[in-house]
Design a protein around this motif. Structure first.
Motif, PDB file in Angstrom:
ATOM      1  N   SER A  54     -16.106 -13.357   1.813  1.00 34.17           N
ATOM      2  CA  SER A  54     -16.091 -14.598   1.046  1.00 34.17           C
ATOM      3  C   SER A  54     -15.334 -14.463  -0.272  1.00 34.17           C
ATOM      4  N   VAL A  55     -14.955 -13.227  -0.615  1.00 31.82           N
ATOM      5  CA  VAL A  55     -14.282 -13.007  -1.903  1.00 31.82           C
ATOM      6  C   VAL A  55     -12.768 -13.135  -1.717  1.00 31.82           C
ATOM      7  N   ARG A  56     -12.117 -13.826  -2.650  1.00 26.96           N
ATOM      8  CA  ARG A  56     -10.650 -13.969  -2.624  1.00 26.96           C
ATOM      9  C   ARG A  56     -10.102 -13.659  -4.007  1.00 26.96           C
ATOM     10  N   LEU A  57      -8.900 -13.075  -4.021  1.00 25.56           N
ATOM     11  CA  LEU A  57      -8.210 -12.896  -5.306  1.00 25.56           C
ATOM     12  C   LEU A  57      -6.746 -13.203  -5.060  1.00 25.56           C
ATOM     13  N   ASP A  58      -6.219 -14.228  -5.712  1.00 23.75           N
ATOM     14  CA  ASP A  58      -4.835 -14.643  -5.512  1.00 23.75           C
ATOM     15  C   ASP A  58      -4.618 -14.799  -4.005  1.00 23.75           C
ATOM     16  N   GLY A  59      -3.667 -14.080  -3.417  1.00 21.33           N
ATOM     17  CA  GLY A  59      -3.444 -14.210  -1.980  1.00 21.33           C
ATOM     18  C   GLY A  59      -4.215 -13.183  -1.165  1.00 21.33           C
ATOM     19  N   GLU A  98     -15.058 -18.171  -1.269  1.00 20.03           N
ATOM     20  CA  GLU A  98     -14.851 -19.143  -0.189  1.00 20.03           C
ATOM     21  C   GLU A  98     -15.461 -18.590   1.087  1.00 20.03           C
ATOM     22  N   ARG A  99     -16.605 -19.154   1.474  1.00 20.77           N
ATOM     23  CA  ARG A  99     -17.181 -18.735   2.753  1.00 20.77           C
ATOM     24  C   ARG A  99     -16.262 -19.188   3.873  1.00 20.77           C
ATOM     25  N   GLY A 140     -22.000 -15.517  -4.907  1.00 20.82           N
ATOM     26  CA  GLY A 140     -20.929 -16.498  -5.112  1.00 20.82           C
ATOM     27  C   GLY A 140     -20.805 -16.883  -6.570  1.00 20.82           C
ATOM     28  N   ARG A 141     -21.950 -17.058  -7.203  1.00 24.47           N
ATOM     29  CA  ARG A 141     -21.932 -17.419  -8.617  1.00 24.47           C
ATOM     30  C   ARG A 141     -21.264 -16.328  -9.449  1.00 24.47           C
ATOM     31  N   LEU A 142     -21.581 -15.071  -9.112  1.00 25.86           N
ATOM     32  CA  LEU A 142     -20.985 -13.963  -9.861  1.00 25.86           C
ATOM     33  C   LEU A 142     -19.480 -13.856  -9.600  1.00 25.86           C
ATOM     34  N   ASP A 165     -16.351 -20.354  13.118  1.00 31.06           N
ATOM     35  CA  ASP A 165     -16.463 -19.089  13.832  1.00 31.06           C
ATOM     36  C   ASP A 165     -15.868 -17.914  13.058  1.00 31.06           C
ATOM     37  N   ALA A 166     -15.009 -18.220  12.079  1.00 30.88           N
ATOM     38  CA  ALA A 166     -14.376 -17.138  11.315  1.00 30.88           C
ATOM     39  C   ALA A 166     -15.417 -16.370  10.499  1.00 30.88           C
TER      40      ALA A 166
END
Lengths: 377, 370
Positions: free
Chosen positions: B281-286, B195-196, B179-181, B200-201
């Protein structure tokens, strides 16, 4: 009018794609899209990817390192037809050849420095090491060694130690040692003897038990005194440090190749260790002869040692194979070489009475041994 | 005219493909291996670079290849820098062994290990920062921000915490470090987010760990029983010749093999869960990511890759990397859209050299996940 060449142009400022058309002229590549246009000077254009993986040719320009042009399909062939210089593989090949030649030459130089320079430097470095420093190192190694084997103690031990040191003194008179040799008996399960930096010589009770005459033990002491005289352990330390640090520093990455090089470094080091052993044998014989002891006695002890380890049952070529991987030269050959020197001595190294005092001493027999497993007997 | 205005409607979904041919990577592997042998392994920096160029170029996003812009010379410079750091360190360790009494030498060794664990964290961070800065798509660079020193301390403290908790902090540590990276990674000026998924997701992190831990524990006990008992029997006066000792031997070997297989399978299952958790847990824009890494396929990949490396003495290294990337790319699905025209190039080209520390510490497996 040649057919138009289409490409996707990225201006290096945003991730937006621009459908562009290309024109090739003497001054380079003209890129025009609806919203942007660019000119790439001919000699600054670089082919970044020939497209053999994803089928897409990628071009960049040195003067603006983030701009990109991507071409695929027939457009690549059309560009190749009018700008063949962009598809010339030779400059890249030449650059790679130069790099490889340079690296091979550099590696050969580094390899020679590590494999030959380090061992060559070890002897002068050992000679230059201050005596006090070598003594300190010897003390630290002795303290570490004490963790694995016990020192023999008690009044019988004191007598035996005194006698052994007497023999050592007689031999030392014929050596040119920078240190006073100090012999100690230690309790361990292997027949062996060690020279530590700074003049300390450890001899195990098992080896004393195995010896059948005082001259055999004198031979062992002479061998260890030769190590002390030649500062072999200090040489080993310098070699160890040189090989360990430099080889480990340069070698890296790809598993097996790396391990093979590190292993060859260790095998190489063993060779110098065996050279030192042979040298110590030679010096030991000289000291034994000068002190009036029988140098052949050592050979008998080595022969007995070889029998206990089973090495004397092996064929000569098998022993040669083992020698390559071992710290000492082939013990059977050493024994034979030394036994050939059998000569009547002017007198034994110790009187019968003194020899029996040494011989019948063993750490396990020592009543005052404070840490005997069953509290003494 | 403003190009980003014109292309403002370019809100795109994302598809990844891996188009590398195994034959090309085998050829690369042979060349790299031979040149490594000839150059005392110094060619490794160029070998690594060439492999990455091909890997990146054969991975396409929406049909356009990724680009690796690093050079072998940059890695070589990083290596020379690391030597300057490691040689005094090495001399100090060597001298400590020679001059210090055993108790202080042991103390110094503990200190050295603490520094090493810290350095490993620093090295992982620096290697990733270098690789991100040398990865581009559509001419726009990726980047890694944040403090390598702080990441090193977090790695060190999490390692110690994991030790103290007999490994139970491990999964949490893995996610926190990832997460830090990721939360300090960006594509151009567009930051990745961490974002974890709540409730249940999200994939349960500790169920597989508990199984793996128990499996490992049982395996360990099995191994001790299988190895130590016959060994002890052979060491003392019982001797190996006694028939009752020999009778123990076959069950011991069977137990040992079963124990190793069991704990290996449990560990692989948990490893698959970990990378799935990381991906989701990784997100980029949408955009959000789902990695369909199943235990059996993951185990198959790990075992066959290990065999390939062993049987070819390392020649297969690029092929092994290709197989890993292909596995990840084919199993990664990307949901949502991103406004690519609004992604701007960020300032800063990253470090001028790279990965010396990681090379010095033999962290050869440090390659960024997509």
């Amino acid at each position: 009018m040649p057919p138009e060449i289409h490409a996707r142009y990225f201006d290096g400022k945003t991730a937006a794609a621009h459908a562009a058309t290309l024109a090739w002229g003497d001054d380079g590549l003209h890129i025009s899209a609806a919203a942007v246009s660019a000119h790439w000077p001919r000699d600054r254009i670089r082919r970044l990817d020939d497209g053999r993986d994803a089928g897409i040719l990628r071009l960049g320009v040195a003067s603006s390192p983030d701009e990109r042009l991507l071409l695929d399909g027939d457009d690549v062939a059309r560009l190749a037809a009018i700008a063949p210089e962009l598809f010339d593989h030779r400059p890249a090949r030449r650059a790679e050849r130069r790099l490889v030649i340079g690296l091979v030459a550099g590696a050969a130089a580094v390899g020679a420095a590590i494999f030959f320079g380090v061992p060559m430097a070890a002897r002068p470095l050992a000679a230059l090491t201050p005596l006090a420093m070598e003594r300190n190192i010897g003390d630290a190694i002795y303290a570490q060694a004490r963790l694995t084997f016990r020192r023999c103690e008690g009044s019988q031990e004191a007598r035996a130690r005194q006698l052994l040191n007497q023999v050592a003194d007689q031999l030392e008179r014929h050596a040119d040692s920078p240190f006073d040799v100090n012999v100690q008996m230690v309790d361990t399960f292997m027949p062996n003897a060690f020279a530590l930096p700074g003049g300390r010589v450890l001899i195990t009770d098992e080896l004393v038990a195995m010896a059948e005459s005082p001259d055999e033990i004198a031979g062992v002491l002479a061998h260890e005194i030769a190590h002390v005289e030649q500062r072999h352990v200090m040489q080993l330390i310098w070699r160890d440090m040189g090989f360990g640090l430099l080889l480990d520093a340069f070698i890296g990455g790809s598993g097996v190749v790396q391990q093979a090089y590190l292993a060859s470094g260790r095998v190489f080091q063993l060779r110098y260790g065996r050279e030192a052993e042979t040298q110590a044998d030679t010096r030991a014989v000289e000291m034994m002869q000068a002190a009036g002891f029988n140098p052949g006695a050592m050979g008998r002890l080595f022969h007995r040692l070889a029998e206990t380890t089973g090495e004397s049952d092996l064929q000569e070529d098998q022993r040669a194979g083992l020698e390559f991987l071992s710290t000492h030269p082939d013990i059977v050959a050493r024994a034979e070489r030394l036994r050939a020197l059998d000569a009547p001595a002017s007198g034994p190294a110790l009187s019968d009475e003194d020899w029996s005092a040494v011989k019948h001493f063993g750490c396990m027999n020592d009543l005052t041994d404070p840490v005997a497993p069953f509290g003494g007997r | 005219m403003n190009s980003s205005m014109e292309a403002a409607q370019e809100r795109a979904s994302v598809t990844l493909e891996q188009k590398g041919g195994a034959g090309e990577f085998w050829a690369l592997g042979f060349k790299n291996w031979i040149l490594n042998v000839l150059t005392l392994t110094i060619y490794r920096f160029w070998a690594k670079t060439n492999t990455r160029r091909r890997l990146w170029a054969s991975t396409t996003v929406n049909g356009e290849p990724l680009e690796y812009t690093g050079t072998g010379m940059e890695l070589f410079k990083g290596f020379l820098l690391a030597i300057l750091l490691f040689l005094p360190f090495g001399v100090a360790i060597f001298a400590a062994q020679l001059f210090l009494p055993p108790a202080s030498a042991a103390g110094a060794l503990v200190l050295v290990y603490l520094v090493l664990f810290w350095l490993m964290g620093v090295a992982v961070f620096l290697a990733r920062r270098y690789q991100m800065s040398r990865t581009a798509w559509r001419g726009v660079r990726f980047s890694q921000h944040g403090s390598p020193v702080a990441y090193g301390f977090e790695t060190l403290s999490f390692t110690l915490l994991s030790l103290i908790t007999l490994g139970w902090f491990g999964p949490a540590a893995h996610m926190r470090l990832a997460g830090r990276l990721w939360s300090q990674t960006a594509f151009g000026d567009r930051p990745f987010r961490w974002e974890r998924p709540a409730g249940d997701a999200g994939e349960p992190l500790y169920r597989s760990f508990a199984v793996a831990w128990v499996g490992f524990f049982l395996g360990y006990i099995g191994l001790i029983v299988a190895v130590v008992i016959p060994l002890a029997a052979s060491q003392n006066e019982l001797g190996m010749d006694r028939p009752d000792v020999q009778k123990l031997l076959i069950p011991a070997v069977v137990t040992a093999v079963a124990a190793i297989l069991l704990s290996l399978m449990a560990a692989v299952w948990h490893a698959a869960v970990l990378i799935r958790c990381e991906a989701q847990s990784v997100r980029l824009d949408g955009l959000s990511f789902t990695l369909n890494a199943r235990p059996w396929s993951f185990l198959w990949l790990a075992v066959t890759n290990a065999l390939l490396m062993i049987l070819t003495l390392g020649i297969a290294a690029p092929v092994v990397q290709l197989r890993v990337v292909r596995y990840l790319v084919t199993r990664l699905s990307v949901a949502g859209t991103i406004d690519l025209a609004a992604v701007n190039q960020a300032a800063g080209r990253g470090p001028s050299q790279g990965e010396g520390l990681a090379d010095g510490l033999d962290l050869s497996g440090v390659d960024i996940g997509l």
